[in-house]
Design a protein around this motif. Structure first.
Motif: not given
Length: 78
Positions: A8, A10-15, A38, A52-53, A55-56
């Motif tokens: 992990c 990043s957590k930015d893309q969790l919405g 995705d 989870y996304p 991208s994280c």
């Protein structure tokens, strides 16, 4: 048995998802991937598996020795 792991980063893309159950820098085994959306399915800190996304996370390559040992210590009920 092929084991896929991600870390992990990043957590930015969790919405709207809570980030409380994943930790930055933590290694997670990928149980499944949903390419259409995705997303990846991991067992998070709650002990349950969730999507989870992707991208994280970034993929991590595990040596053959580590993968062999992990198959011995990870629960079989994944």
């Amino acid at each position: 048995m092929a084991l896929n792991f991600v870390v992990c980063l990043s957590k930015d893309q969790l919405g709207d998802l809570s980030g409380d159950d994943i930790q930055l820098g933590r290694l997670y085994e990928v149980l499944d991937a949903d390419a259409k959306h995705d997303m990846i399915r991991i067992i998070d800190e709650s002990g349950d598996d969730y999507l989870y996304p992707k991208s994280c996370f970034e993929p991590v390559i595990v040596s053959e020795t580590a993968a062999s040992r992990l198959t011995q210590v990870l629960p079989n009920n994944r």
